[in-house]
Scaffold this motif. Structure first.
Motif, PDB file in Angstrom:
ATOM      1  N   THR A  49       0.829  -1.208   0.000  1.00 44.58           N
ATOM      2  CA  THR A  49       0.000   0.000   0.000  1.00 44.58           C
ATOM      3  C   THR A  49       0.859   1.251   0.000  1.00 44.58           C
ATOM      4  OG1 THR A  49      -1.763  -1.172   1.191  1.00 44.58           O
ATOM      5  CG2 THR A  49      -1.818   1.227   1.244  1.00 44.58           C
ATOM      6  N   LEU A  50       1.854   1.290   0.854  1.00 44.99           N
ATOM      7  CA  LEU A  50       2.722   2.468   0.945  1.00 44.99           C
ATOM      8  C   LEU A  50       3.476   2.708  -0.356  1.00 44.99           C
ATOM      9  CD1 LEU A  50       4.138   1.855   4.538  1.00 44.99           C
ATOM     10  CD2 LEU A  50       2.391   3.523   3.876  1.00 44.99           C
ATOM     11  N   HIS A  51       4.004   1.653  -0.946  1.00 41.04           N
ATOM     12  CA  HIS A  51       4.756   1.815  -2.197  1.00 41.04           C
ATOM     13  C   HIS A  51       3.833   2.231  -3.344  1.00 41.04           C
ATOM     14  CE1 HIS A  51       8.911   0.557  -1.291  1.00 41.04           C
ATOM     15  NE2 HIS A  51       8.349  -0.092  -0.285  1.00 41.04           N
ATOM     16  N   THR A  52       2.586   1.759  -3.321  1.00 43.52           N
ATOM     17  CA  THR A  52       1.638   2.199  -4.346  1.00 43.52           C
ATOM     18  C   THR A  52       1.379   3.693  -4.234  1.00 43.52           C
ATOM     19  OG1 THR A  52       0.543   0.055  -4.546  1.00 43.52           O
ATOM     20  CG2 THR A  52      -0.744   1.984  -5.172  1.00 43.52           C
ATOM     21  N   LEU A  53       1.194   4.186  -3.016  1.00 44.81           N
ATOM     22  CA  LEU A  53       0.906   5.609  -2.843  1.00 44.81           C
ATOM     23  C   LEU A  53       2.098   6.483  -3.195  1.00 44.81           C
ATOM     24  CD1 LEU A  53      -1.382   5.837   0.307  1.00 44.81           C
ATOM     25  CD2 LEU A  53      -1.981   5.562  -2.102  1.00 44.81           C
ATOM     26  N   LEU A  54       3.299   5.930  -3.165  1.00 48.38           N
ATOM     27  CA  LEU A  54       4.455   6.698  -3.633  1.00 48.38           C
ATOM     28  C   LEU A  54       4.371   6.986  -5.128  1.00 48.38           C
ATOM     29  CD1 LEU A  54       7.436   5.033  -1.731  1.00 48.38           C
ATOM     30  CD2 LEU A  54       6.450   7.302  -1.325  1.00 48.38           C
TER      31      LEU A  54
END
Length: 218
Positions: A49-54
């Motif tokens: 999730t965090l890497h997607t939002l980056l």
């Protein structure tokens, strides 16, 4: 590091999450998984999730965390603690941190999330954005004016099969023009995990983690 990536109309992006500690996260995965395996899957889902939002243009990225950051946290996020109280209070408090508008909050349970699903948020002229979850909850909630969030979120019964319907009704009752995001499935049970993994992008951390547990079980 500043967690900003300026873009016209870009939103402040928030992830509300628990530190993936065995026994504290994804307890409905046990059994068949052990508490350590459930935390392993939770960590993979959160990291995805965090890497997607980056990859989503943002004014600012916030991780609203219950716990302590770990090696799963990539650079690019400001970390703030969750407020006390029920989930409705914690969500309202998260939006209260957003001076910039608009703002969108997502959970840690939908590793199948892609940047394309959020492409219109903040730039499509709506007052709010709502992402329903297959279990009756919601995976995303956003406001063009985050100051509106408190009165709309507080008092919504959380973690029930009616949570999403009640929250969606509250948005409409507030007179907000709402954009509906696609329905996604949360990872709550082992069956959910298998279905979500099948929808994740190739090579995702969550799919890899789930496959590794299946290999160990053989």
């Amino acid at each position: 590091m500043s967690a900003r990536h300026q873009g016209r109309g870009a939103a402040t992006l928030l992830v509300i999450a628990k530190e993936p500690v065995p026994g504290r996260v994804k307890t409905r995965l046990t059994p068949p998984y052990t508490p350590q395996e459930a935390a392993f899957l939770a960590e993979a889902a959160l990291a995805d999730t965090l890497h997607t939002l980056l990859r989503v243009p943002a004014r600012r990225r916030l991780l609203v965390l219950d716990g302590t950051p770990g090696p799963w946290l990539p650079p690019g996020f400001d970390v703030v603690p969750q407020a006390d109280g029920g989930l409705d209070e914690r969500i309202a408090a998260a939006f209260a941190r957003c001076e910039d508008r608009p703002a969108l909050l997502v959970g840690m349970d939908t590793p199948q999330l892609t940047p394309e699903l959020l492409s219109g948020v903040g730039r499509d002229g709506h007052d709010a954005w709502f992402g329903p979850a297959a279990d009756g909850g919601f995976w995303a909630l956003g406001f063009a004016d985050p100051a509106r969030a408190g009165s709309v979120v507080r008092g919504v019964p959380m973690s029930t099969d009616r949570t999403g319907a009640v929250q969606r009704s509250r948005l409409a009752e507030a007179g907000l023009a709402v954009a509906n995001l696609p329905e996604l499935r949360d990872v709550d049970t082992a069956a959910d995990a298998a279905q979500v993994a099948a929808c994740c992008p190739p090579g995702s951390r969550f799919t890899t983690a789930l496959a590794s547990l299946a290999e160990v079980a053989r």
